[in-house]
Motif scaffolding. Structure first.
Motif, mmCIF file in Angstrom:
data_model
loop_
_atom_site.group_PDB
_atom_site.id
_atom_site.type_symbol
_atom_site.label_atom_id
_atom_site.label_comp_id
_atom_site.label_asym_id
_atom_site.label_seq_id
_atom_site.Cartn_x
_atom_site.Cartn_y
_atom_site.Cartn_z
ATOM 1 N N HIS A 259 0.669 -1.090 0.141
ATOM 2 C CA HIS A 259 0.014 -0.072 -0.047
ATOM 3 C C HIS A 259 0.948 1.283 -0.065
ATOM 4 C CE1 HIS A 259 -3.884 0.906 -0.105
ATOM 5 N NE2 HIS A 259 -4.680 0.367 0.743
ATOM 6 N N PHE A 260 1.166 1.786 -1.114
ATOM 7 C CA PHE A 260 2.132 2.717 -1.296
ATOM 8 C C PHE A 260 2.515 3.994 -0.525
ATOM 9 C CE2 PHE A 260 1.562 0.372 -5.071
ATOM 10 C CZ PHE A 260 3.006 0.124 -5.847
ATOM 11 N N GLU A 261 1.420 4.228 0.469
ATOM 12 C CA GLU A 261 1.695 5.653 1.219
ATOM 13 C C GLU A 261 2.972 5.151 2.045
ATOM 14 O OE1 GLU A 261 -0.996 3.353 1.890
ATOM 15 O OE2 GLU A 261 -1.759 3.466 3.636
ATOM 16 N N LYS A 262 3.725 6.288 2.278
ATOM 17 C CA LYS A 262 5.012 6.343 3.180
ATOM 18 C C LYS A 262 4.696 7.093 4.431
ATOM 19 C CE LYS A 262 8.735 5.507 -0.351
ATOM 20 N NZ LYS A 262 9.650 6.211 -0.994
ATOM 21 N N MET A 263 5.046 6.436 5.320
ATOM 22 C CA MET A 263 4.797 7.160 6.881
ATOM 23 C C MET A 263 6.007 7.513 7.486
ATOM 24 S SD MET A 263 1.597 6.941 6.263
ATOM 25 C CE MET A 263 1.000 7.751 7.775
ATOM 26 N N GLY A 307 12.281 20.336 10.690
ATOM 27 C CA GLY A 307 11.178 19.415 11.215
ATOM 28 C C GLY A 307 11.111 18.293 10.186
ATOM 29 N N PHE A 308 10.188 17.232 10.513
ATOM 30 C CA PHE A 308 9.863 16.130 9.627
ATOM 31 C C PHE A 308 8.484 16.253 9.395
ATOM 32 C CE2 PHE A 308 13.712 14.968 11.874
ATOM 33 C CZ PHE A 308 14.608 15.142 11.116
ATOM 34 N N TYR A 309 8.098 16.017 8.023
ATOM 35 C CA TYR A 309 6.568 15.767 7.425
ATOM 36 C C TYR A 309 6.146 14.660 7.991
ATOM 37 C CZ TYR A 309 7.656 20.091 4.987
ATOM 38 O OH TYR A 309 8.224 21.317 4.624
ATOM 39 N N SER A 310 4.700 14.481 7.904
ATOM 40 C CA SER A 310 4.238 13.191 8.343
ATOM 41 C C SER A 310 4.134 12.074 7.340
ATOM 42 C CB SER A 310 2.674 13.467 8.909
ATOM 43 O OG SER A 310 2.757 14.106 9.700
ATOM 44 N N ALA A 311 3.670 12.240 6.052
ATOM 45 C CA ALA A 311 3.671 11.162 5.059
ATOM 46 C C ALA A 311 3.738 11.648 3.708
ATOM 47 C CB ALA A 311 2.220 10.535 5.633
ATOM 48 N N LEU A 312 3.659 10.799 2.885
ATOM 49 C CA LEU A 312 3.372 10.873 1.262
ATOM 50 C C LEU A 312 1.990 9.975 0.975
ATOM 51 C CD1 LEU A 312 6.942 10.625 0.064
ATOM 52 C CD2 LEU A 312 5.330 12.763 0.062
ATOM 53 N N ASP A 313 1.240 10.416 0.073
ATOM 54 C CA ASP A 313 0.046 9.483 -0.206
ATOM 55 C C ASP A 313 0.534 8.128 -1.071
ATOM 56 O OD1 ASP A 313 -1.237 11.427 0.971
ATOM 57 O OD2 ASP A 313 -2.365 12.001 -1.010
ATOM 58 N N ALA A 314 -0.306 7.393 -1.118
ATOM 59 C CA ALA A 314 -0.198 6.265 -1.811
ATOM 60 C C ALA A 314 -0.503 6.457 -3.399
ATOM 61 C CB ALA A 314 -1.041 5.098 -1.648
ATOM 62 N N GLU A 320 -3.547 4.876 -7.610
ATOM 63 C CA GLU A 320 -2.413 4.056 -6.575
ATOM 64 C C GLU A 320 -1.013 3.508 -7.266
ATOM 65 O OE1 GLU A 320 -2.557 0.852 -2.681
ATOM 66 O OE2 GLU A 320 -3.817 0.851 -4.402
ATOM 67 N N GLY A 321 0.035 4.136 -6.341
ATOM 68 C CA GLY A 321 1.477 3.502 -6.931
ATOM 69 C C GLY A 321 1.810 4.153 -8.353
ATOM 70 N N LYS A 322 1.242 4.861 -8.750
ATOM 71 C CA LYS A 322 1.789 5.089 -10.403
ATOM 72 C C LYS A 322 3.117 5.839 -10.283
ATOM 73 C CE LYS A 322 0.143 7.938 -14.450
ATOM 74 N NZ LYS A 322 -0.937 8.657 -15.173
ATOM 75 N N PHE A 323 3.450 6.664 -9.093
ATOM 76 C CA PHE A 323 4.718 7.349 -9.104
ATOM 77 C C PHE A 323 5.722 6.351 -8.736
ATOM 78 C CE2 PHE A 323 7.855 9.326 -6.667
ATOM 79 C CZ PHE A 323 8.203 10.568 -7.236
ATOM 80 N N TYR A 324 5.608 5.259 -8.256
ATOM 81 C CA TYR A 324 6.450 4.333 -8.067
ATOM 82 C C TYR A 324 7.045 3.012 -9.138
ATOM 83 C CZ TYR A 324 6.172 6.742 -3.707
ATOM 84 O OH TYR A 324 6.188 7.561 -2.571
ATOM 85 N N THR A 325 5.885 2.990 -9.899
ATOM 86 C CA THR A 325 5.857 1.526 -10.792
ATOM 87 C C THR A 325 6.499 2.236 -12.247
ATOM 88 O OG1 THR A 325 3.786 2.033 -11.295
ATOM 89 C CG2 THR A 325 4.191 0.378 -9.463
ATOM 90 N N PHE A 326 6.783 0.873 -13.039
ATOM 91 C CA PHE A 326 7.300 1.228 -14.071
ATOM 92 C C PHE A 326 6.856 0.105 -15.112
ATOM 93 C CE2 PHE A 326 10.398 3.425 -11.450
ATOM 94 C CZ PHE A 326 10.649 4.517 -12.301
ATOM 95 N N THR A 327 6.583 0.357 -16.476
ATOM 96 C CA THR A 327 6.809 -0.686 -17.419
ATOM 97 C C THR A 327 8.116 -1.034 -18.083
ATOM 98 O OG1 THR A 327 6.375 0.935 -19.193
ATOM 99 C CG2 THR A 327 4.480 0.369 -18.323
ATOM 100 N N LYS A 328 8.301 -2.030 -18.608
ATOM 101 C CA LYS A 328 9.542 -2.405 -19.120
ATOM 102 C C LYS A 328 9.887 -1.543 -20.265
ATOM 103 C CE LYS A 328 12.331 -6.310 -20.639
ATOM 104 N NZ LYS A 328 12.651 -7.857 -20.942
#
Length: 679
Positions: A259-263, A307-314, A320-328
């Motif tokens: 679940h791509f959110e980063k906390m 200071g440190f921010y709380s989170a990045l969305d999924a 969901e996850g579009k930022f992190y995934t790749f096609t070949k």
């Protein structure tokens, strides 16, 4: 049209500011309206990075037909759970009692006096519309039944996590630890790591306990479970293989699909865990995880004021996850001739390895040395190539539309991140890590503290929230962070700040009758229940963190009342640990320290910092470090001299000082010379 959330600073509330729902923030205006109009209250709780919160908003809260029903029959209150965890605790307990489970979005319907009467999590649009109408009819036609049910449910909420104080003395033994571990280990997944279930959460504190249990109890099974889990998480899709940092959990049992959110809280704890694991077993994978994750935090979650921010969305662009995934094909366009090796390394295929067609989540399945041997290239050639390719992918990814940032700055999570930097510094000795820790501590002191009091939220726009008072977890994790920074720097100013906050916490949160701390202060808003957070979850409970810090501070300051409170808390919780070890892992760490004792290692003299670094090369989980060339702590009395010495003490007994770290380690390893009796 905007609703009443438009002037809030919480990113989560602002996400709902344009909904046709007439949302209110929690406060007197909304609560008075419910009483005056005799309407049920909808308390809807979520957080900015919550994927299903976004889904329900899009399906229902942005729909004018649904909004009309909500506005006609209910007073609708939207709450950011990270800003008001005290409210979330109450209504989460209610929903768990009603349904047997919980989660976010959390939707709880209450009487006009705030007592819960019905609730759940995510509802599909048509189900939500039916529920709204049925509850409105129920309240109009059968109010007495609603009140009777709310009375019983509120009684249940008040009783959850309520402990029976243990009056008698208890002598904790190794047998107590074995009784906790034996049923616990039956739940391990020794193939894919973690536990035999899905979804899989990292639960860093669980594995921190297992590391320490493995070392102190000399248990190979515990160590094997940790090793498998840490490697599988590091190789899995739950870890951002390109940019560093972990997602909140994986939906499957193999750490593949996150679940791509980063906390922030996950990554802070995992940095501490992988640092400690490296100290125990210096696997280069652990080191890479720490350095890459800290780079991620600095790059994407650190404010200009440190200071440190709380989170990045999924999600990004609604996917969901579009930022992190790749096609070949995308990989090929970026890497050209290096595509083949990279795709082998990260299991990238034309068809993709996720549900979306051609979409790949990057993950590994081999050690570098094993893969290099299999494809016939040198280890250096492999690692250099992959490193260069990762940098190209990271640069290309940076041009994409980014996931939303929750730019709230929370005291408790900043305390965790402060501790993460000190833990990384103590293990790896990187001067930059200590500098970052000091900058974090300065931010907390200058922006989140006023005298003895902590402010929970420091929004990036510098506005004053309607609610900014702190809760027990804010104090507990900031105290823990200051203790860690003292042990890394020997600057007593941090330790006295931890003591100052501890004394304030005892005066404003401690309940002498139960022997535990309330989550809310004596001076806080009076809600329908005042909870004590006992069980450890994805974040250790505020009570367990306080109990561990009181144990350390009691030894550092030779302050008996701290030790007595810590021991009383552990006695109260002890009967419950063996029935569900995973939910009491931080309490189990305190139990380990009580059984094996705490080594107090005082390092004094002009070379104290050098000797401190040497001591940190050895894994001694049940220790505290103190010293330097000056100091006022009781254990340093009459021991501060120019000549560098290492004093090993335990149970108010010290051995003769030594001058080299290896000699101190020999004293620990030799039971006949261990101070204060044998293990």
């Amino acid at each position: 049209m905007s609703n009443r959330l438009k002037n809030q600073s919480s990113p989560y509330l602002l996400q709902h500011a344009e909904n046709p729902v007439d949302w209110y923030p929690w406060g007197d205006e909304a609560l008075a309206k419910a009483r005056t109009e005799n309407k049920l209250i909808l308390v809807s709780i979520g957080y900015s990075a919550c994927h299903w919160c976004h889904v329900m908003e899009h399906e229902s809260f942005e729909d004018s037909e649904v909004a009309e029903i909500m506005n006609r029959h209910f007073v609708c209150i939207k709450i950011d759970r990270e800003v008001r965890p005290d409210i979330d605790q109450i209504y989460m307990s209610a929903v768990q009692l009603m349904t047997g489970s919980g989660g976010w979005p959390l939707n709880c319907f209450c009487l006009p006096d705030q007592r819960p009467v019905y609730g759940g999590t995510y509802f599909r649009k048509n189900d939500w519309k039916s529920l709204l109408q049925n509850l409105a009819d129920f309240w109009r036609e059968k109010p007495d039944e609603a009140v009777a049910y709310a009375v019983r449910l509120t009684e249940g909420v008040n009783q959850t996590e309520q402990l029976v104080p243990v009056k008698e003395d208890i002598v904790f033994t190794r047998k107590d630890l074995e009784n906790i571990f034996i049923p616990w280990k039956r739940t391990f997944d020794l193939i894919d790591g973690g536990y035999n279930r899905a979804p899989k959460f990292p639960l860093p504190n669980n594995w921190q306990f297992m590391l320490r249990y493995a070392h102190l109890m000399k248990d190979d099974a515990a160590h094997a479970a940790v090793r498998i889990t840490l490697q599988k998480m590091a190789f899995g899709g739950i870890y951002d293989q390109i940019g560093g940092g972990f997602a909140r959990y994986s939906v499957d049992g193999k750490w593949h699909v996150p679940h791509f959110e980063k906390m922030l809280y996950d990554n802070a704890q995992l940095i501490s865990l992988y640092s400690e694991a490296y100290q125990y077993t210096p696997d280069p994978i652990y080191r890479d995880i720490v350095y890459e994750s800290l780079n991620f935090v600095e790059r994407e979650l650190t404010s200009a004021e440190n200071g440190f921010y709380s989170a990045l969305d999924a999600d990004s662009e609604g996917v969901e996850g579009k930022f992190y995934t790749f096609t070949k094909d995308e990989i090929k366009a970026i890497l050209n001739k290096d595509e083949d090796l990279f795709c082998i390394y990260y299991q990238i295929t034309d068809d993709g390895n996720w549900e979306e067609e051609s979409t790949n989540i990057l993950m590994r399945n081999m050690e570098d040395s094993e893969l290099a041997s299999e494809i016939g290239i040198s280890l250096k050639e492999l690692t250099d190539n992959i490193s260069a390719s990762k940098n190209k992918l990271l640069a290309a990814r940076a041009t994409r539309i980014r996931p939303g940032l929750d730019n709230k700055i929370l005291a408790s999570w900043n305390g965790m991140m402060l501790k993460a930097y000190t833990d990384a510094y103590r293990v790896f000795g990187e001067p930059e890590f200590l500098e970052k820790a000091k900058l974090s501590a300065a931010f907390i002191q200058n922006k989140l503290m006023a005298g003895n009091e902590i402010r929970r939220v420091y929004p990036s726009d510098n506005s004053l929230d309607e609610w900014s008072g702190a809760f027990l977890d804010d104090y507990a994790f900031v105290i823990d962070g200051f203790i860690g920074l003292y042990e890394a720097s020997f600057d007593e100013g941090y330790l006295y700040k931890a003591k100052q906050l501890t004394d304030y916490t005892i005066s404003d949160f401690y309940d002498t009758e139960s022997g535990m701390f309330f989550y809310t202060p004596n001076t806080g808003e009076q809600l329908i229940a005042r909870k004590q957070e006992i069980m450890d979850n994805v974040i250790p409970s505020s009570n367990s963190v306080m109990a561990n810090s009181l144990y350390k501070l009691g030894h550092l300051f030779d302050q008996q009342n701290y030790l007595e409170i810590s021991l009383k808390m552990l006695r109260n919780v002890h009967p419950h640990i063996k029935s569900y070890g995973s939910a009491y892992s931080n309490w189990a760490i305190l139990l380990l320290n009580n059984v094996f004792g705490l080594y107090e290692i005082a390092i004094t003299g002009t070379e104290a910092e050098e000797k401190r670094k040497e001591m940190e090369k050895y894994y001694i989980p049940n220790k505290i470090l103190l010293g330097g060339t000056s100091g006022t702590l009781p254990l340093l009395a009459d021991r501060l001299a120019a000549e560098t010495k290492i004093y090993l003490c335990r149970n108010k007994t010290c051995l003769l000082p030594v001058t080299e770290a290896i000699e101190a380690i020999k004293q620990i390893d030799n039971p006949s010379t261990t101070p204060g009796g044998q293990n």
